[in-house]
Design an enzyme around this catalytic site. Sequence first.
Site, PDB file in Angstrom:
ATOM      1  N   ASP A  20       0.854  -1.200   0.000  1.00 35.92           N
ATOM      2  CA  ASP A  20       0.000   0.000   0.000  1.00 35.92           C
ATOM      3  C   ASP A  20       0.892   1.254   0.000  1.00 35.92           C
ATOM      4  O   ASP A  20       0.755   2.133  -0.850  1.00 35.92           O
ATOM      5  CB  ASP A  20      -0.914   0.003   1.228  1.00 35.92           C
ATOM      6  CG  ASP A  20      -1.722  -1.272   1.341  1.00 35.92           C
ATOM      7  OD1 ASP A  20      -2.631  -1.466   0.528  1.00 35.92           O
ATOM      8  OD2 ASP A  20      -1.407  -2.094   2.222  1.00 35.92           O
ATOM      9  N   GLU A 248       2.251  -6.616  -5.400  1.00 38.25           N
ATOM     10  CA  GLU A 248       1.937  -5.750  -6.541  1.00 38.25           C
ATOM     11  C   GLU A 248       3.150  -4.979  -7.058  1.00 38.25           C
ATOM     12  O   GLU A 248       3.532  -5.084  -8.217  1.00 38.25           O
ATOM     13  CB  GLU A 248       0.830  -4.769  -6.123  1.00 38.25           C
ATOM     14  CG  GLU A 248       0.471  -3.770  -7.194  1.00 38.25           C
ATOM     15  CD  GLU A 248      -0.876  -3.091  -6.972  1.00 38.25           C
ATOM     16  OE1 GLU A 248      -1.731  -3.650  -6.267  1.00 38.25           O
ATOM     17  OE2 GLU A 248      -1.077  -2.003  -7.532  1.00 38.25           O
TER      18      GLU A 248
HETATM   19  O1  TRH Z   1       4.794  -6.026   0.675  1.00 36.51           O
HETATM   20  P1  TRH Z   1       3.911  -6.617  -0.334  1.00 36.51           P
HETATM   21  O2  TRH Z   1       3.561  -8.009  -0.112  1.00 36.51           O
HETATM   22  O3  TRH Z   1       2.601  -5.749  -0.445  1.00 36.51           O
HETATM   23  C1  TRH Z   1       1.319  -6.333  -0.625  1.00 36.51           C
HETATM   24  C2  TRH Z   1       0.872  -6.278  -2.025  1.00 36.51           C
HETATM   25  O4  TRH Z   1       0.929  -4.967  -2.553  1.00 36.51           O
HETATM   26  C3  TRH Z   1      -0.542  -6.793  -2.097  1.00 36.51           C
HETATM   27  O5  TRH Z   1      -1.006  -6.735  -3.423  1.00 36.51           O
HETATM   28  C4  TRH Z   1      -1.416  -5.980  -1.204  1.00 36.51           C
HETATM   29  O6  TRH Z   1      -2.705  -6.439  -1.270  1.00 36.51           O
HETATM   30  C5  TRH Z   1      -0.868  -6.076   0.188  1.00 36.51           C
HETATM   31  O7  TRH Z   1       0.470  -5.605   0.210  1.00 36.51           O
HETATM   32  C6  TRH Z   1      -1.679  -5.265   1.152  1.00 36.51           C
HETATM   33  O8  TRH Z   1       4.605  -6.543  -1.774  1.00 36.51           O
HETATM   34  P2  TRH Z   1       4.837  -5.343  -2.807  1.00 36.51           P
HETATM   35  O9  TRH Z   1       3.548  -4.939  -3.418  1.00 36.51           O
HETATM   36  O10 TRH Z   1       5.886  -5.772  -3.713  1.00 36.51           O
HETATM   37  O11 TRH Z   1       5.343  -4.134  -1.926  1.00 36.51           O
HETATM   38  C7  TRH Z   1       6.615  -4.086  -1.368  1.00 36.51           C
HETATM   39  C8  TRH Z   1       7.100  -2.671  -1.395  1.00 36.51           C
HETATM   40  O12 TRH Z   1       8.188  -2.499  -0.500  1.00 36.51           O
HETATM   41  C9  TRH Z   1       7.619  -2.250  -2.768  1.00 36.51           C
HETATM   42  O13 TRH Z   1       7.248  -0.907  -3.019  1.00 36.51           O
HETATM   43  C10 TRH Z   1       9.124  -2.332  -2.635  1.00 36.51           C
HETATM   44  C11 TRH Z   1       9.297  -1.931  -1.196  1.00 36.51           C
HETATM   45  N1  TRH Z   1      10.531  -2.385  -0.567  1.00 36.51           N
HETATM   46  C12 TRH Z   1      11.575  -1.475  -0.463  1.00 36.51           C
HETATM   47  O14 TRH Z   1      11.474  -0.345  -0.923  1.00 36.51           O
HETATM   48  N2  TRH Z   1      12.715  -1.872   0.181  1.00 36.51           N
HETATM   49  C13 TRH Z   1      12.853  -3.116   0.724  1.00 36.51           C
HETATM   50  O15 TRH Z   1      13.910  -3.408   1.311  1.00 36.51           O
HETATM   51  C14 TRH Z   1      11.777  -4.035   0.579  1.00 36.51           C
HETATM   52  C15 TRH Z   1      11.915  -5.428   1.148  1.00 36.51           C
HETATM   53  C16 TRH Z   1      10.626  -3.633  -0.069  1.00 36.51           C
END
Ligand code: TRH
Length: 348
Positions: A20, A248
Site C-alpha cells: 500500500d 503488486e
Molecule cells: O509487501 P507486499 O507483499 O505488499 C502487498 C501487495 O501490494 C498486495 O497486493 C497488497 O494487497 C498487500 O500488500 C496489502 O509486496 P509489494 O507490493 O511488492 O510491496 C513491497 C514494497 O516495499 C515495494 O514498493 C518495494 C518496497 N521495498 C523497499 O522499498 N525496500 C525493501 O527493502 C523491501 C523489502 C521492499
Amino acid sequence: MPRPPLRWDLFCRVIDNHGDAGVCWRLAADLGARGHAVRLVIDDTSPLAWMAPSGATGVVVQPWPGETAAPVGDVVIEAFGCDPPPAFVDAMAARPTPPVWINLEYLSAEDWVERAHGLPSPQPCGITKWFLFPGFTPRTAGLLREPGLLARRARFDGRAWLAARGWAARPGERVVLLFSYANTCLEPLRDELAQAPTLLLVPPGPAQATAAAWAPRPNLRVLPLPYVSQVDFDHLLWSADLNFVRGEDSLVRALWAGAPFVWQAYPQDDGVHLEKLAALLARLGAAPAVAALWRAWNGAPGATWPGLPPAAAWQPALARFSSQLQAQADLAGTLEAFAERQAAGSCA
Ligand code: TRH
C-alpha cells in the site's frame, strides 16, 4: 507537450505488508518528478523512513487523520478504496470547482479489469468518483514506469553496485533475490540453489526468518538484507539473475528489471490469488516450465516443485511482454491525462 502542474491529494491506508505504502509512494514520487505538487496523506508513515529516506521532489507527507483539511487539490486519489476522511470530502464538495476524484484500485491481470476500468460512481456529496485500474493492457491505466527508468537500468552495473554495498557476488556465483511470503517451496528452492554457486539475497520478511534457520551449504551463501530504499530495491532487482517477488509493486519492478522472475500472489483465503496468477501467466505467455514453477511457488493444488528452468525458458515471453508493456502509457501519465480531461470537462 509538458502538462500543466496540478495539485494532487493522495490518500493511503496501510492494511498489510508494504505494498500500500510502496505503490502510493512510487506514484507520488513519479507525479512529483513530473512537476506536480503532491500531498501524500498516509495513516502509517513508518515504512517511508526506509522506503524513501530522502523524500522526493514535489511530495509532502502528512499523517492521517491529522489536519487533512483544505485547501483541496485539483485531483484527489484514494488508493485501494481507502475513503478519505468525511471532513475532507465535505471540503471537496465545497470547492468552487470540484476536484477530480479517483479511486485507484489494486493491480490484476484478469479480464474483468478492462470492463471495470474508468467506471464512474456518483457520490452523495455530488462529486463523481472514478474507478481506475492499473493493468497490463492498453484498456487499463497501465503500470508505474517512471520516465527514463529503462534507460537507467540499461546503464546500471549490478555487480559493481552490489560490491559497493558490501554484498559482492563472487566470480561464477549467480545472484538470486528472494522476496516472498511464507512459502512451502522454500526448502526445495534452497536445495536446488545449493547445486551451483549462488548468492541468495533475502530482504526482511518471512523468507528471511526461514532462511536464518538453514544449516550452511557449501554452494549457497545466504545474505539477509536490511530494508533498503525503493530506489535501491530496484537496484537489487537489476543486480540479480533471478528474482522472486510478491504482491503488486515488486512484481511490476521485476518486469522492468528484465531478469527471469517468479511471482508470489498475495495469498487470499478464498483462493482468488490463483485466478490472478493464472491471468498473469496467460498474459505473459509463460513457457510450461515457468508456469509450472509459478504454480508450485503459489501452492496451487496438485503442483509440486518442478525445479528451476534455464534462463532461456523465460526470456522470449518476458522480452515480448516487456516490449508490449513499454508501448503502453504508464500509470502516472494515464492519471495525468485523465485528470486533465475530467477537469476540462467540468469547466465546459
Ligand atoms: O509487501 P507486499 O507483499 O505488499 C502487498 C501487495 O501490494 C498486495 O497486493 C497488497 O494487497 C498487500 O500488500 C496489502 O509486496 P509489494 O507490493 O511488492 O510491496 C513491497 C514494497 O516495499 C515495494 O514498493 C518495494 C518496497 N521495498 C523497499 O522499498 N525496500 C525493501 O527493502 C523491501 C523489502 C521492499
